[in-house]
Design a protein around this motif. Structure first.
Motif, PDB file in Angstrom:
ATOM      1  N   HIS A  84       0.846  -1.187   0.000  1.00  0.00           N
ATOM      2  CA  HIS A  84       0.000   0.000   0.000  1.00  0.00           C
ATOM      3  C   HIS A  84       0.887   1.243   0.000  1.00  0.00           C
ATOM      4  CE1 HIS A  84      -4.072   1.529   0.498  1.00  0.00           C
ATOM      5  NE2 HIS A  84      -3.677   2.332   1.466  1.00  0.00           N
ATOM      6  N   ARG A  85       0.827   2.031  -1.058  1.00  0.00           N
ATOM      7  CA  ARG A  85       1.744   3.155  -1.201  1.00  0.00           C
ATOM      8  C   ARG A  85       1.420   4.313  -0.263  1.00  0.00           C
ATOM      9  NH1 ARG A  85       4.609   5.853  -0.208  1.00  0.00           N
ATOM     10  NH2 ARG A  85       5.807   7.467  -1.221  1.00  0.00           N
ATOM     11  N   ASP A  86       0.147   4.652  -0.124  1.00  0.00           N
ATOM     12  CA  ASP A  86      -0.253   5.850   0.609  1.00  0.00           C
ATOM     13  C   ASP A  86      -1.006   5.462   1.871  1.00  0.00           C
ATOM     14  OD1 ASP A  86      -1.171   8.259   1.550  1.00  0.00           O
ATOM     15  OD2 ASP A  86      -2.129   8.889  -0.309  1.00  0.00           O
ATOM     16  N   GLY A  87      -0.408   5.728   3.028  1.00  0.00           N
ATOM     17  CA  GLY A  87      -1.018   5.349   4.294  1.00  0.00           C
ATOM     18  C   GLY A  87      -2.316   6.062   4.604  1.00  0.00           C
ATOM     19  N   PHE A  88      -2.630   7.138   3.861  1.00  0.00           N
ATOM     20  CA  PHE A  88      -3.886   7.856   4.086  1.00  0.00           C
ATOM     21  C   PHE A  88      -5.013   7.326   3.213  1.00  0.00           C
ATOM     22  CE2 PHE A  88      -0.572  10.851   5.386  1.00  0.00           C
ATOM     23  CZ  PHE A  88      -1.038  11.236   6.627  1.00  0.00           C
ATOM     24  N   GLU A  89      -4.694   6.460   2.260  1.00  0.00           N
ATOM     25  CA  GLU A  89      -5.690   5.923   1.340  1.00  0.00           C
ATOM     26  C   GLU A  89      -6.428   4.769   2.001  1.00  0.00           C
ATOM     27  OE1 GLU A  89      -8.116   5.679  -1.254  1.00  0.00           O
ATOM     28  OE2 GLU A  89      -6.477   6.890  -2.104  1.00  0.00           O
ATOM     29  N   ASP A  90      -7.777   4.817   1.989  1.00  0.00           N
ATOM     30  CA  ASP A  90      -8.547   3.804   2.710  1.00  0.00           C
ATOM     31  C   ASP A  90      -9.110   2.706   1.816  1.00  0.00           C
ATOM     32  OD1 ASP A  90     -10.488   5.209   1.386  1.00  0.00           O
ATOM     33  OD2 ASP A  90     -11.693   5.684   3.169  1.00  0.00           O
ATOM     34  N   VAL A  91      -8.642   2.627   0.573  1.00  0.00           N
ATOM     35  CA  VAL A  91      -9.020   1.519  -0.306  1.00  0.00           C
ATOM     36  C   VAL A  91      -7.745   0.900  -0.872  1.00  0.00           C
ATOM     37  CG1 VAL A  91     -11.257   2.474  -0.945  1.00  0.00           C
ATOM     38  CG2 VAL A  91      -9.257   3.053  -2.311  1.00  0.00           C
ATOM     39  N   ALA A  92      -7.818  -0.389  -1.165  1.00  0.00           N
ATOM     40  CA  ALA A  92      -6.653  -1.090  -1.709  1.00  0.00           C
ATOM     41  C   ALA A  92      -6.468  -0.745  -3.177  1.00  0.00           C
ATOM     42  CB  ALA A  92      -6.830  -2.594  -1.541  1.00  0.00           C
ATOM     43  N   LYS A  93      -5.221  -0.610  -3.592  1.00  0.00           N
ATOM     44  CA  LYS A  93      -4.879  -0.401  -5.000  1.00  0.00           C
ATOM     45  C   LYS A  93      -4.303  -1.702  -5.541  1.00  0.00           C
ATOM     46  CE  LYS A  93      -5.829   4.031  -4.865  1.00  0.00           C
ATOM     47  NZ  LYS A  93      -6.970   4.630  -5.591  1.00  0.00           N
ATOM     48  N   TRP A  94      -4.688  -2.064  -6.766  1.00  0.00           N
ATOM     49  CA  TRP A  94      -4.272  -3.336  -7.348  1.00  0.00           C
ATOM     50  C   TRP A  94      -3.458  -3.078  -8.610  1.00  0.00           C
ATOM     51  CZ3 TRP A  94      -5.664  -6.929  -3.890  1.00  0.00           C
ATOM     52  CH2 TRP A  94      -6.774  -6.670  -3.079  1.00  0.00           C
ATOM     53  N   HIS A  95      -2.203  -3.502  -8.598  1.00  0.00           N
ATOM     54  CA  HIS A  95      -1.330  -3.337  -9.762  1.00  0.00           C
ATOM     55  C   HIS A  95      -0.734  -4.704 -10.095  1.00  0.00           C
ATOM     56  CE1 HIS A  95       1.591  -1.368 -12.449  1.00  0.00           C
ATOM     57  NE2 HIS A  95       2.444  -2.279 -11.998  1.00  0.00           N
ATOM     58  N   SER A  96      -0.928  -5.164 -11.321  1.00  0.00           N
ATOM     59  CA  SER A  96      -0.500  -6.511 -11.696  1.00  0.00           C
ATOM     60  C   SER A  96       0.867  -6.570 -12.347  1.00  0.00           C
ATOM     61  CB  SER A  96      -1.540  -7.160 -12.622  1.00  0.00           C
ATOM     62  OG  SER A  96      -2.736  -7.389 -11.925  1.00  0.00           O
ATOM     63  N   GLY A  97       1.443  -5.422 -12.721  1.00  0.00           N
ATOM     64  CA  GLY A  97       2.756  -5.446 -13.360  1.00  0.00           C
ATOM     65  C   GLY A  97       2.736  -6.277 -14.630  1.00  0.00           C
ATOM     66  N   ASP A  98       3.781  -7.067 -14.818  1.00  0.00           N
ATOM     67  CA  ASP A  98       3.867  -7.928 -16.006  1.00  0.00           C
ATOM     68  C   ASP A  98       3.111  -9.235 -15.833  1.00  0.00           C
ATOM     69  OD1 ASP A  98       5.582  -6.112 -17.249  1.00  0.00           O
ATOM     70  OD2 ASP A  98       7.359  -7.017 -16.349  1.00  0.00           O
ATOM     71  N   ALA A  99       2.629  -9.494 -14.633  1.00  0.00           N
ATOM     72  CA  ALA A  99       1.984 -10.772 -14.348  1.00  0.00           C
ATOM     73  C   ALA A  99       0.519 -10.758 -14.785  1.00  0.00           C
ATOM     74  CB  ALA A  99       2.078 -11.077 -12.857  1.00  0.00           C
ATOM     75  N   GLN A 100      -0.079 -11.918 -14.766  1.00  0.00           N
ATOM     76  CA  GLN A 100      -1.502 -12.045 -15.090  1.00  0.00           C
ATOM     77  C   GLN A 100      -2.336 -11.235 -14.109  1.00  0.00           C
ATOM     78  OE1 GLN A 100      -2.814 -16.095 -14.881  1.00  0.00           O
ATOM     79  NE2 GLN A 100      -4.962 -15.618 -15.301  1.00  0.00           N
ATOM     80  N   ASN A 101      -3.349 -10.553 -14.608  1.00  0.00           N
ATOM     81  CA  ASN A 101      -4.210  -9.732 -13.767  1.00  0.00           C
ATOM     82  C   ASN A 101      -5.303 -10.610 -13.154  1.00  0.00           C
ATOM     83  OD1 ASN A 101      -5.570  -7.659 -12.511  1.00  0.00           O
ATOM     84  ND2 ASN A 101      -6.562  -6.937 -14.367  1.00  0.00           N
ATOM     85  N   VAL A 102      -4.926 -11.368 -12.139  1.00  0.00           N
ATOM     86  CA  VAL A 102      -5.848 -12.366 -11.605  1.00  0.00           C
ATOM     87  C   VAL A 102      -6.971 -11.750 -10.790  1.00  0.00           C
ATOM     88  CG1 VAL A 102      -4.023 -14.098 -11.585  1.00  0.00           C
ATOM     89  CG2 VAL A 102      -4.475 -12.775  -9.517  1.00  0.00           C
TER      90      VAL A 102
END
Length: 299
Positions: A84-102
């Protein structure tokens, strides 16, 4: 009946036929769980770390993970973790990079199994019930140029999920044998970046499984083998900045009744803490939460 009416009827039939041919999400056991109900009450392994923001993020992880696991009265435990990049953000962010976006794939289940060709035993479709997998195939070069391709490290996702390696019943018969057959039949069509290395890793993990305490999170390989490249990738994307937190959600508290609660409940956090230190992220907070106390009827 006019030509226009006939065309309309045929088009409707075609649409219905098309929907019939589209694969629908498997009606797995996990779909009997109500995410809203199951994720309503979030508990913290360390109660002093509780905040409304952290509770919200852990609830996001719980709700996002449920569609991607299959559970029943014996298979109870799973984990979802997120950088989690931002400690003030109250929702999860999802980043899949080069991998499958499961996380956005309604058909993907982390502990999906398949029947093997020779013995008819079963083994996990992804090699092990964890993601992202070590040695998986990830992009390692830039686009086409006139110059030789420039190698780059794979961009790992910022999230993952796992279930324990469960000892199953008659259809499995022998865990080590099942795993061996799976990797032998995958040789010619392997999706892993290094089939040999992943085969060796899976064999080691299966040999280390304690069949009586598989739901305890005292030492889960999804952290040990995947977290470090995930952190390094996230730092590259964020100009060297470390994540503010790593969240680890487990459905059942990560302690086995026969173990010392003070030790095993914090083991995943200690493992994550050590790996974050190796990555140079000593200030990243480790937040571990769950929704149910361990017991034999946790489902």
């Amino acid at each position: 009946m006019g030509v226009a009416d006939l065309i309309l009827i045929l088009s409707l039939v075609g649409v219905q036929l098309g929907w019939a041919l589209v694969k629908t999400p498997s009606l797995g056991r996990s779909n009997t769980l109500d995410p809203v109900q199951m994720c309503r009450e979030i508990k913290f392994v360390d109660a002093s770390r509780r905040t409304a923001t952290r509770e919200s993020v852990l609830r996001d992880l719980c709700e996002a993970g449920i569609p991607h696991v299959e559970l029943d009265d014996k298979l109870k435990q799973f984990a979802v973790f997120n950088l989690h990049r931002d400690g003030f953000e109250d929702v999860a962010k999802w980043h899949s990079g080069d991998a499958q976006n499961v996380i956005d794939d309604p058909y993907w289940v982390v502990n999906d199994v398949e029947q093997l060709a020779d013995t008819k035993y079963h083994w996990y479709s992804h090699g092990l019930p964890m993601w992202p997998l070590p040695h998986q195939a990830m992009a390692n070069s830039t686009g086409k140029t006139l110059l030789p391709k420039k190698k780059k490290e794979g961009d790992w996702p910022n999230y993952g999920m796992a279930t324990p390696v469960y000892f199953a019943a008659k259809a499995w018969r022998n865990q080590a044998w099942s795993a061996e057959e799976f990797f032998q039949q995958q040789k010619k069509k392997s999706v892993f970046k290094s089939h040999k290395d992943f085969h060796k890793l899976a064999k080691e993990i299966v040999e280390q499984v304690n069949g009586q305490q598989v739901e305890s999170y005292s030492d889960w390989p999804f952290l040990r083998y995947s977290l470090l490249p995930m952190v390094k990738s996230m730092m590259q994307r964020n100009k060297g900045l470390c994540p503010d937190e790593i969240y680890i959600y487990t459905r059942v508290t990560p302690c086995h009744p026969t173990e010392s609660r003070q030790l095993t409940c914090v083991q995943a956090a200690l493992e994550a803490r050590n790996l974050l230190t190796q990555a140079g992220c000593r200030t990243t907070d480790v937040i571990v939460g769950y929704t149910q106390e361990y017991n034999n009827n946790a489902l």
